[in-house]
Design a protein around this motif. Structure first.
Motif, PDB file in Angstrom:
ATOM      1  N   ALA A  48       0.829  -1.203   0.000  1.00 37.54           N
ATOM      2  CA  ALA A  48       0.000   0.000   0.000  1.00 37.54           C
ATOM      3  C   ALA A  48       0.866   1.257   0.000  1.00 37.54           C
ATOM      4  O   ALA A  48       1.955   1.294   0.581  1.00 37.54           O
ATOM      5  CB  ALA A  48      -0.916  -0.003   1.220  1.00 37.54           C
ATOM      6  N   ALA A  49       0.339   2.296  -0.663  1.00 37.32           N
ATOM      7  CA  ALA A  49       1.011   3.591  -0.688  1.00 37.32           C
ATOM      8  C   ALA A  49      -0.054   4.668  -0.882  1.00 37.32           C
ATOM      9  O   ALA A  49      -1.122   4.400  -1.442  1.00 37.32           O
ATOM     10  CB  ALA A  49       2.037   3.651  -1.822  1.00 37.32           C
ATOM     11  N   PRO A  50       0.187   5.883  -0.433  1.00 37.55           N
ATOM     12  CA  PRO A  50      -0.781   6.963  -0.654  1.00 37.55           C
ATOM     13  C   PRO A  50      -1.038   7.148  -2.151  1.00 37.55           C
ATOM     14  O   PRO A  50      -0.104   7.315  -2.933  1.00 37.55           O
ATOM     15  CB  PRO A  50      -0.078   8.186  -0.055  1.00 37.55           C
ATOM     16  N   GLY A  51      -2.304   7.075  -2.541  1.00 40.11           N
ATOM     17  CA  GLY A  51      -2.652   7.280  -3.940  1.00 40.11           C
ATOM     18  C   GLY A  51      -2.573   6.049  -4.810  1.00 40.11           C
ATOM     19  O   GLY A  51      -2.812   6.123  -6.021  1.00 40.11           O
ATOM     20  N   GLY A  52      -2.216   4.902  -4.226  1.00 39.02           N
ATOM     21  CA  GLY A  52      -2.114   3.685  -5.035  1.00 39.02           C
ATOM     22  C   GLY A  52      -1.318   2.609  -4.341  1.00 39.02           C
ATOM     23  O   GLY A  52      -1.523   2.330  -3.167  1.00 39.02           O
TER      24      GLY A  52
END
Length: 268
Positions: A48-52
């Protein structure tokens, strides 16, 4: 790691739930907060990552696999707007917002997996498939490459039987591997023609063909009505609605509806 943007809403934990729900899947391994696959002999990690999602490595070979595993083929906002008009879906969909059904990246893996799952629980199927992967695949880091079509074509039915497949399932898997069907080419065909070509092969019925449309090709109108878990979900949530008739009720979002109904039964 490199970022691959995923349109919101997107919930990475919900979207990868199936890789934890039925035991460890050696070909798609959840390990230390990320999903691992083998692509072209290299280990791919997605987290997981911010924005995608962050993916390592992310290049022209691995990106299609990442896009499949995070369900980028699906458009969620039109589905959510439509689902708000159904008295059942308007209750079960919002708590699952951001769930993008993961797709099986490889058509041969998808079909062999379906063969192993015929008439057994998904946990049992996962255990058998893991033995197949360990016998005929290759480990790279935390994950294993799924056996190639060529490797299974060269195997004997007795070899597959020895690792837990029934005699018939062993026959079906080897027969599929040795057949002349162009699996990649199925993506260019309409739904009905895909199903016709698949069910013409020994051991592949409508249930398998419907899930191929749903979980490999992401066809919006795929409705695997023969799936026992889906039948139970429809019966539990809609009472008197026949699962075959439900296809019309859930048009034009049959595939997404099926995935959300199934997930709603696994996550209270």
């Amino acid at each position: 790691m490199a970022l691959l943007a995923v349109p919101g809403p997107f919930d990475f934990a919900l979207s990868t739930e199936r890789f934890r729900a039925f035991g460890i899947d050696n070909a798609s391994v959840w390990h230390e907060g990320g999903l691992h696959r083998v692509v072209g002999g290299r280990e791919l990690r997605i987290e997981a990552a911010p924005g995608g999602v962050d993916a390592e490595p992310l290049d022209t070979e691995t990106e299609p696999v990442v896009r499949a595993l995070v369900g980028l083929a699906f458009e969620l906002e039109p589905f959510y707007a439509w689902a708000a008009g159904d008295e059942v879906l308007r209750e079960i969909v919002p708590p699952l917002a951001g769930f993008r059904p993961p797709l099986m990246p490889d058509p041969f893996e998808m079909l062999v997996g379906a063969i192993t799952a015929q008439q057994v629980s998904l946990r049992s199927a996962t255990a058998i498939r893991n033995r197949l992967i360990e016998r005929f695949g290759t480990q790279v880091g935390a994950a294993w490459s799924f056996p190639t079509r060529e490797r299974i074509a060269a195997a004997s039915e007795d070899e597959l039987f020895a690792i837990g497949l029934t005699h018939r399932k062993s026959e079906y898997a080897v027969g599929l591997a040795r057949s002349e069907i162009d699996l990649a080419g199925l993506a260019e065909l309409p739904d009905d023609e895909v199903k016709t070509r698949l069910v013409a092969l020994r051991g592949l019925g409508e249930w398998t063909a419907d899930w191929f449309l749903a979980r490999h090709l992401a066809r919006p109108h795929a409705w695997p009505w023969g799936d026992l878990a889906l039948r139970k979900a429809v019966d539990s949530l809609y009472r008197d609605l026949d699962v075959r008739d439900a296809r019309a009720r859930f048009h034009p979002f049959e595939n997404l509806t099926a995935h959300y109904l199934l997930l709603s039964q696994r996550i209270p």
